[in-house]
Design a protein around this motif. Structure first.
Motif, PDB file in Angstrom:
ATOM      1  N   ARG A 301      44.626  39.316  69.220  1.00  0.00           N
ATOM      2  CA  ARG A 301      45.801  38.788  68.523  1.00  0.00           C
ATOM      3  C   ARG A 301      45.711  39.083  67.030  1.00  0.00           C
ATOM      4  O   ARG A 301      46.716  39.379  66.382  1.00  0.00           O
ATOM      5  N   GLY A 302      44.505  38.992  66.487  1.00  0.00           N
ATOM      6  CA  GLY A 302      44.326  39.285  65.064  1.00  0.00           C
ATOM      7  C   GLY A 302      44.629  40.735  64.750  1.00  0.00           C
ATOM      8  O   GLY A 302      45.269  41.042  63.731  1.00  0.00           O
ATOM      9  N   ILE A 303      44.166  41.640  65.615  1.00  0.00           N
ATOM     10  CA  ILE A 303      44.448  43.068  65.415  1.00  0.00           C
ATOM     11  C   ILE A 303      45.949  43.322  65.502  1.00  0.00           C
ATOM     12  O   ILE A 303      46.517  44.090  64.706  1.00  0.00           O
ATOM     13  N   ALA A 304      46.620  42.672  66.464  1.00  0.00           N
ATOM     14  CA  ALA A 304      48.068  42.836  66.612  1.00  0.00           C
ATOM     15  C   ALA A 304      48.801  42.339  65.372  1.00  0.00           C
ATOM     16  O   ALA A 304      49.767  42.960  64.904  1.00  0.00           O
ATOM     17  N   ALA A 305      48.327  41.203  64.819  1.00  0.00           N
ATOM     18  CA  ALA A 305      48.951  40.654  63.616  1.00  0.00           C
ATOM     19  C   ALA A 305      48.739  41.584  62.423  1.00  0.00           C
ATOM     20  O   ALA A 305      49.650  41.775  61.608  1.00  0.00           O
ATOM     21  N   GLU A 306      47.538  42.163  62.311  1.00  0.00           N
ATOM     22  CA  GLU A 306      47.264  43.117  61.221  1.00  0.00           C
ATOM     23  C   GLU A 306      48.182  44.336  61.325  1.00  0.00           C
ATOM     24  O   GLU A 306      48.715  44.815  60.317  1.00  0.00           O
ATOM     25  N   THR A 307      48.363  44.825  62.544  1.00  0.00           N
ATOM     26  CA  THR A 307      49.231  45.991  62.749  1.00  0.00           C
ATOM     27  C   THR A 307      50.669  45.689  62.379  1.00  0.00           C
ATOM     28  O   THR A 307      51.332  46.483  61.688  1.00  0.00           O
ATOM     29  N   ALA A 308      51.143  44.508  62.803  1.00  0.00           N
ATOM     30  CA  ALA A 308      52.507  44.109  62.485  1.00  0.00           C
ATOM     31  C   ALA A 308      52.692  43.933  60.981  1.00  0.00           C
ATOM     32  O   ALA A 308      53.727  44.316  60.396  1.00  0.00           O
ATOM     33  N   GLU A 309      51.670  43.360  60.327  1.00  0.00           N
ATOM     34  CA  GLU A 309      51.732  43.147  58.881  1.00  0.00           C
ATOM     35  C   GLU A 309      51.751  44.481  58.129  1.00  0.00           C
ATOM     36  O   GLU A 309      52.479  44.657  57.146  1.00  0.00           O
ATOM     37  N   ALA A 310      50.966  45.440  58.611  1.00  0.00           N
ATOM     38  CA  ALA A 310      50.929  46.754  57.975  1.00  0.00           C
ATOM     39  C   ALA A 310      52.262  47.481  58.124  1.00  0.00           C
ATOM     40  O   ALA A 310      52.747  48.115  57.197  1.00  0.00           O
ATOM     41  N   LYS A 311      52.871  47.356  59.299  1.00  0.00           N
ATOM     42  CA  LYS A 311      54.171  47.982  59.521  1.00  0.00           C
ATOM     43  C   LYS A 311      55.248  47.347  58.644  1.00  0.00           C
ATOM     44  O   LYS A 311      56.131  48.019  58.111  1.00  0.00           O
ATOM     45  N   GLY A 312      55.159  46.005  58.490  1.00  0.00           N
ATOM     46  CA  GLY A 312      56.137  45.304  57.650  1.00  0.00           C
ATOM     47  C   GLY A 312      56.026  45.666  56.195  1.00  0.00           C
ATOM     48  O   GLY A 312      57.006  45.610  55.448  1.00  0.00           O
ATOM     49  N   ALA A 313      54.798  46.053  55.757  1.00  0.00           N
ATOM     50  CA  ALA A 313      54.587  46.388  54.362  1.00  0.00           C
ATOM     51  C   ALA A 313      55.053  47.798  54.025  1.00  0.00           C
ATOM     52  O   ALA A 313      55.208  48.154  52.851  1.00  0.00           O
ATOM     53  N   GLN A 314      55.283  48.614  55.050  1.00  0.00           N
ATOM     54  CA  GLN A 314      55.688  50.007  54.821  1.00  0.00           C
ATOM     55  C   GLN A 314      57.180  50.102  54.455  1.00  0.00           C
ATOM     56  O   GLN A 314      57.988  49.313  54.849  1.00  0.00           O
TER      57      GLN A 314
END
Length: 314
Positions: A301-314
């Protein structure tokens, strides 16, 4: 003279013999132990930055300390580097990890009140590679009063963690069963809150006050703080009450509740008396397997949240 017939009751056929052998308690335990080792050996993706997780619930007896040490051990068995910070004056997390925490041992009290570096009090856990502990001593019982007069009293643990230079994947902070200054220090230092909830009557009682405190800390001291995980503990599948409580919690916190629940288990309760987590005390038990799976869920879940956060920052 002919041999015994296939229908002779005193004869076990070759077809049924393996099944009987595989069904013995020893064979079942061996299969569970192999399954545990296989699950741990698979490893998990490591987080991009250290995840600081506060395990909190002011209601006592919900499996908070038990969940802290077993999740930490499970994550370490998956290959992560994990630090447990014991903020409970009773020192139960230190006991469960086999860490000496008598009065003269350097402890988290010295970090919070005396300003000692966290690295000076951290000890490795002998049984689990990659697992470390900052122990609590009885001196911590007076820290609530002593912290009142200190400068930046709410953020002393945060500064200690920020100054800790050893690489870590996870820091799990075990809070006392109260909402005092020790718990506030944990909430300021952490980014995620993990709430163990017992699958029994009054499970949600008092939870509202904890959530309000999380909101207060987020609004005034730590804007990154959020409840990321709710773990159902002491689940007894034989009772209707446990199913009802679990469903009620899932209805209220659908996104935060882990799919894995922790069963009521004698092995989990016995392990601390031997200075161990259930992960090393009985690695093939249902409790160990459940904590391994819960740790896997938390990591993914943490990895998924990091991925989502990185996509949102782009």
């Amino acid at each position: 003279m002919s041999g015994p017939s296939a229908t002779d009751p005193g004869t076990v056929s070759r077809e049924t013999e393996p099944e009987l052998v595989d069904d013995t308690p020893i064979a079942r335990a061996a299969r569970q132990a192999v399954e545990t080792s296989r699950a741990a050996a698979e490893g998990l993706p490591r987080p991009a930055a250290t995840r600081v997780m506060v395990v909190a619930n002011q209601k006592g007896g919900v499996g908070k300390t038990t969940s802290t040490v077993n999740l930490a051990a499970a994550l370490a068995l998956h290959g992560a580097r994990v630090l447990v910070v014991d903020l409970d004056p009773q020192g139960n997390a230190s006991t469960a990890l086999g860490i000496d925490h008598h009065a003269s041992v350097p402890s988290i009290y010295d970090v919070l009140v005396e300003g000692k570096d966290l690295a000076e009090v951290v000890q490795p856990v002998v049984d689990v590679e990659g697992l470390f502990c900052a122990p609590a001593t009885i001196d911590l019982a007076g820290a609530e009063i002593e912290l009142v007069s200190l400068v930046a009293r709410e953020s002393r643990l945060q500064r200690a963690i920020d100054g800790y230079e050893q690489p870590l994947d996870y820091i799990l902070i075990d809070c006392p069963p109260s909402l005092g200054l020790l718990t506030v220090n944990a909430l300021v230092a952490g980014r995620e809150v993990v709430i163990p909830i017992q699958c029994e009557y009054y499970a949600l009682e008092g939870l509202g006050q904890l959530l309000r405190n999380v909101e207060l800390v987020r609004g005034h001291l730590n804007p990154q703080l959020h409840v990321s995980t709710i773990l159902l503990t002491m689940y007894d599948a034989r009772t209707r009450l446990a199913s009802q409580v679990a469903q009620e919690v899932r209805d209220h916190f659908a996104a935060e509740v882990l799919n894995t629940s922790i069963p009521r288990s004698v092995r989990i309760s016995e392990a601390p008396s031997y200075g161990q987590t259930v992960m090393t005390y009985d690695p093939g038990s249902s409790g160990a397997l459940s904590y391994l799976e819960a740790a896997r869920e938390i990591a993914l879940r943490g990895i998924a949240a990091e991925t989502a956060e990185a996509k949102g920052a782009q």
